[in-house]
Design a protein around this motif. Structure first.
Motif, short mmCIF file in Angstrom:
data_model
loop_
_atom_site.label_atom_id
_atom_site.label_comp_id
_atom_site.label_asym_id
_atom_site.label_seq_id
_atom_site.Cartn_x
_atom_site.Cartn_y
_atom_site.Cartn_z
N VAL A 63 0.85 -1.19 0.00
CA VAL A 63 0.00 0.00 0.00
C VAL A 63 0.88 1.23 0.00
O VAL A 63 1.88 1.30 0.73
CB VAL A 63 -0.92 0.02 1.24
N LEU A 68 0.81 5.08 0.95
CA LEU A 68 0.04 6.04 1.73
C LEU A 68 0.54 7.45 1.44
O LEU A 68 1.74 7.71 1.52
CB LEU A 68 0.22 5.80 3.24
N ARG A 82 5.03 10.22 1.29
CA ARG A 82 4.50 9.02 0.67
C ARG A 82 5.24 7.84 1.30
O ARG A 82 6.47 7.82 1.32
CB ARG A 82 4.73 9.04 -0.84
N PHE A 106 -2.69 -4.87 7.16
CA PHE A 106 -2.50 -3.46 6.82
C PHE A 106 -3.36 -2.56 7.71
O PHE A 106 -2.89 -1.53 8.20
CB PHE A 106 -2.81 -3.17 5.35
N GLU A 107 -4.60 -2.95 7.94
CA GLU A 107 -5.48 -2.14 8.79
C GLU A 107 -4.90 -2.02 10.20
O GLU A 107 -4.93 -0.95 10.81
CB GLU A 107 -6.88 -2.74 8.86
N LEU A 150 -2.06 0.42 10.01
CA LEU A 150 -2.60 1.77 9.84
C LEU A 150 -3.11 2.32 11.16
O LEU A 150 -2.75 3.41 11.59
CB LEU A 150 -3.71 1.77 8.79
N GLU A 161 -4.25 9.10 2.69
CA GLU A 161 -4.91 8.47 1.53
C GLU A 161 -4.13 7.21 1.17
O GLU A 161 -2.91 7.25 1.04
CB GLU A 161 -4.94 9.42 0.33
N ALA A 162 -4.85 6.10 1.00
CA ALA A 162 -4.21 4.82 0.71
C ALA A 162 -4.48 4.40 -0.73
O ALA A 162 -5.59 4.56 -1.24
CB ALA A 162 -4.73 3.74 1.66
N ASN A 163 -3.46 3.87 -1.37
CA ASN A 163 -3.57 3.27 -2.70
C ASN A 163 -2.94 1.89 -2.64
O ASN A 163 -1.76 1.75 -2.32
CB ASN A 163 -2.83 4.12 -3.75
N VAL A 164 -3.74 0.87 -2.94
CA VAL A 164 -3.26 -0.51 -2.90
C VAL A 164 -2.63 -0.86 -4.23
O VAL A 164 -3.21 -0.61 -5.29
CB VAL A 164 -4.42 -1.49 -2.58
#
Length: 151
Positions: free
Chosen positions: A68, A70, A108, A119-120, A123, A137-140
């Motif tokens: 991920v 972030l 980033r 991951f959660e 986070l 903001e997360a991008n997998v």
């Protein structure tokens, strides 16, 4: 900045493909003597052109199935908050890279986790408790076609 000749570039390209090869093997492949090749490699290391050699591991084979990215915008900014954030972020083992960037976000992060639940956990328990964290903001990562390699 150091002046690189064609032989230096050939050494860097060969080590970029396989950093485990010996100076002797590299010298044979490039038509150099082993001592001359070793001296060139040493000069490239001493001048900072070569900053180390890395082992590339397969994350999936080791059970890490999720990457991920972030984007993090800090709630407060200042030299102290930047340094505090960077120090704390780099201490998290799952954080592979911490990049200070210009644009919508201040940082980033590349995070590798076993799965989405892992991951959660990272986070909630680690990233959101970092000093100064505001917007996240997360991008997998779905796929990666080209892995970073030598310049």
């Amino acid at each position: 900045m150091i002046d690189l000749d064609e032989t230096d570039r050939a050494i860097l390209a060969a080590l970029g493909r396989d950093a485990t090869q010996s100076a002797g093997a590299l010298a044979r492949d490039l038509g150099l003597s082993q001592p001359a090749c070793w001296r060139r490699i040493r000069r490239l290391e001493d001048t900072g052109v070569i900053r180390g050699r890395r082992l590339v591991l397969d994350a999936a084979a080791l059970g890490f199935g999720v990457t991920v990215f972030l984007g993090i915008k800090l709630a407060t900014k200042g030299l102290v908050s930047l340094e505090d954030f960077e120090r704390a972020a780099t201490a998290i083992p799952e954080v592979q890279t911490v990049q200070h960037v210009l644009g919508m976000f201040d940082y980033r992060l590349r995070i590798t986790a076993r799965d989405i639940a892992d991951f959660e956990r990272i986070l909630r328990r680690r990233v959101m408790t970092l000093p100064g964290v505001g917007q996240v903001e997360a991008n997998v990562l779905l796929s990666e076609e080209r892995r970073p390699g030598p310049l």
